[in-house]
Design a protein around this motif. Structure first.
Motif, PDB file in Angstrom:
ATOM      1  N   TRP A  55      41.470 -47.922  19.167  1.00 53.21           N
ATOM      2  CA  TRP A  55      41.480 -48.354  17.732  1.00 53.21           C
ATOM      3  C   TRP A  55      42.552 -47.830  17.044  1.00 53.21           C
ATOM      4  O   TRP A  55      43.025 -46.578  17.170  1.00 53.21           O
ATOM      5  N   ARG A  56      43.290 -48.645  16.080  1.00 52.33           N
ATOM      6  CA  ARG A  56      44.364 -48.129  15.330  1.00 52.33           C
ATOM      7  C   ARG A  56      44.400 -48.616  13.974  1.00 52.33           C
ATOM      8  O   ARG A  56      43.689 -49.617  13.626  1.00 52.33           O
ATOM      9  N   SER A  57      45.060 -47.823  13.194  1.00 49.37           N
ATOM     10  CA  SER A  57      44.934 -48.346  11.556  1.00 49.37           C
ATOM     11  C   SER A  57      45.961 -49.834  11.577  1.00 49.37           C
ATOM     12  O   SER A  57      46.908 -49.684  12.444  1.00 49.37           O
ATOM     13  N   TYR A  58      45.525 -50.690  10.813  1.00 48.68           N
ATOM     14  CA  TYR A  58      46.429 -51.829  10.763  1.00 48.68           C
ATOM     15  C   TYR A  58      47.696 -51.279  10.030  1.00 48.68           C
ATOM     16  O   TYR A  58      47.841 -50.766   9.161  1.00 48.68           O
ATOM     17  N   GLU A  59      48.784 -51.868  10.599  1.00 45.47           N
ATOM     18  CA  GLU A  59      50.134 -51.563  10.179  1.00 45.47           C
ATOM     19  C   GLU A  59      50.736 -51.844   8.829  1.00 45.47           C
ATOM     20  O   GLU A  59      51.318 -51.211   8.200  1.00 45.47           O
ATOM     21  N   TYR A  60      49.986 -52.890   8.258  1.00 40.68           N
ATOM     22  CA  TYR A  60      50.413 -53.229   6.914  1.00 40.68           C
ATOM     23  C   TYR A  60      49.421 -52.718   5.730  1.00 40.68           C
ATOM     24  O   TYR A  60      49.283 -53.223   4.650  1.00 40.68           O
ATOM     25  N   GLU A  61      48.346 -51.824   6.234  1.00 43.37           N
ATOM     26  CA  GLU A  61      47.340 -51.338   5.430  1.00 43.37           C
ATOM     27  C   GLU A  61      48.047 -50.522   4.089  1.00 43.37           C
ATOM     28  O   GLU A  61      48.948 -50.070   4.360  1.00 43.37           O
ATOM     29  N   GLY A 118      50.689 -46.349   1.844  1.00 37.19           N
ATOM     30  CA  GLY A 118      50.906 -46.988   3.091  1.00 37.19           C
ATOM     31  C   GLY A 118      52.456 -47.661   2.985  1.00 37.19           C
ATOM     32  O   GLY A 118      53.264 -47.358   1.964  1.00 37.19           O
ATOM     33  N   VAL A 119      52.909 -48.210   4.050  1.00 39.73           N
ATOM     34  CA  VAL A 119      54.328 -48.095   4.256  1.00 39.73           C
ATOM     35  C   VAL A 119      54.365 -49.765   3.823  1.00 39.73           C
ATOM     36  O   VAL A 119      53.890 -50.654   4.651  1.00 39.73           O
ATOM     37  N   LEU A 120      55.432 -50.099   2.951  1.00 36.98           N
ATOM     38  CA  LEU A 120      55.744 -51.575   2.394  1.00 36.98           C
ATOM     39  C   LEU A 120      57.160 -51.786   3.099  1.00 36.98           C
ATOM     40  O   LEU A 120      57.424 -53.030   3.487  1.00 36.98           O
ATOM     41  N   SER A 175      40.857 -48.981   0.557  1.00 40.59           N
ATOM     42  CA  SER A 175      40.460 -49.596   1.858  1.00 40.59           C
ATOM     43  C   SER A 175      40.956 -49.064   2.947  1.00 40.59           C
ATOM     44  O   SER A 175      41.806 -48.303   3.074  1.00 40.59           O
ATOM     45  N   ARG A 176      40.252 -49.482   4.140  1.00 38.80           N
ATOM     46  CA  ARG A 176      40.420 -49.024   5.467  1.00 38.80           C
ATOM     47  C   ARG A 176      40.361 -50.169   6.308  1.00 38.80           C
ATOM     48  O   ARG A 176      39.565 -51.120   6.302  1.00 38.80           O
ATOM     49  N   SER A 177      41.269 -50.559   7.199  1.00 39.24           N
ATOM     50  CA  SER A 177      41.378 -51.338   8.090  1.00 39.24           C
ATOM     51  C   SER A 177      41.912 -50.929   9.375  1.00 39.24           C
ATOM     52  O   SER A 177      42.789 -50.367   9.621  1.00 39.24           O
ATOM     53  N   GLN A 178      41.041 -51.431  10.553  1.00 38.52           N
ATOM     54  CA  GLN A 178      40.997 -50.880  11.884  1.00 38.52           C
ATOM     55  C   GLN A 178      41.638 -52.149  12.762  1.00 38.52           C
ATOM     56  O   GLN A 178      40.703 -53.125  12.638  1.00 38.52           O
ATOM     57  N   ARG A 179      42.003 -51.993  13.848  1.00 37.98           N
ATOM     58  CA  ARG A 179      42.238 -53.169  14.948  1.00 37.98           C
ATOM     59  C   ARG A 179      42.251 -52.526  16.259  1.00 37.98           C
ATOM     60  O   ARG A 179      42.753 -51.369  16.574  1.00 37.98           O
ATOM     61  N   LEU A 180      41.628 -53.388  17.244  1.00 43.77           N
ATOM     62  CA  LEU A 180      41.636 -53.177  18.724  1.00 43.77           C
ATOM     63  C   LEU A 180      42.168 -54.309  19.078  1.00 43.77           C
ATOM     64  O   LEU A 180      41.791 -55.452  19.279  1.00 43.77           O
ATOM     65  N   ASP A 181      43.481 -54.179  19.607  1.00 47.81           N
ATOM     66  CA  ASP A 181      44.372 -55.120  20.217  1.00 47.81           C
ATOM     67  C   ASP A 181      43.579 -55.753  21.747  1.00 47.81           C
ATOM     68  O   ASP A 181      43.345 -57.005  21.708  1.00 47.81           O
TER      69      ASP A 181
END
Length: 186
Positions: free
Chosen positions: A133-139, A167-169, A121-127
């Protein structure tokens, strides 16, 4: 005001093969903490998502089967820290998520079964508009699962599962990791 969330799905089966597709709109209310005037903003609206998914399942015979899933999500109205908003929060965030899952299952007689699965999976966010754009921190971009079951008697089942993921848990204390949702370092 009302909230309409249409959803639709199709399914087609031909012998050992099954195809499915689904689409829908979903929403989620802000948490009570974010609606609290002392911390958040009581005027925050719903976070929204539009999902599209496809699925293929195949029975290979002899106790073996497999499945492939794919999905895409378009996210809007995400709650973010916003310095231009009166209470510091707004629904101006947007994002996307896409992914695919592959799994194989085996039923090896009445006593043994197992499955092997991989998810990407890949998840991106634009606040905020004009931001980066950045990767979602809980990805968790890659997830592997292996599960096995043994039935020594009709009344007993012994099983185990091994999971690996990227990914960081867990973040170490004092790591100076920036949390975009709280607009602060952890």
């Amino acid at each position: 005001s009302g909230n309409v969330e249409p959803r639709a799905s199709l399914e087609w089966c031909e012998g050992p093969t099954r195809w499915a597709a689904a689409w829908g709109r979903y929403s989620q209310a802000p948490s009570q903490l974010l609606l609290n005037p002392g911390f958040g903003d009581p005027s925050l609206g719903l976070e929204r998502a539009e999902h599209t998914a496809m699925n293929l399942q195949q029975d290979f015979g002899a106790g073996f089967s497999g499945k492939v899933d794919g999905y895409y999500k378009d996210l809007s109205g995400l709650i973010v820290r916003d310095p231009s908003a009166p209470n510091g929060w707004s629904n101006r965030g947007i994002g996307t998520a896409l992914g695919a899952d592959l799994s194989l299952q085996a039923e090896l007689g009445p006593r043994f079964s197992g499955s092997l699965a991989y998810s990407w999976s890949r998840s991106q966010r634009l606040d905020l508009p004009g931001g980066t754009w950045r990767s979602y921190e809980y990805e968790q971009p890659d997830i592997f699962n292996l599960a096995l079951e043994v039935r020594p008697t009709p009344d007993w089942v012994l099983g185990g599962k091994v999971r690996g993921n990227s990914g960081v848990l867990v973040q170490a204390l004092g790591s100076n990791r920036f949390d975009h949702r709280l607009d602060s370092y952890l």
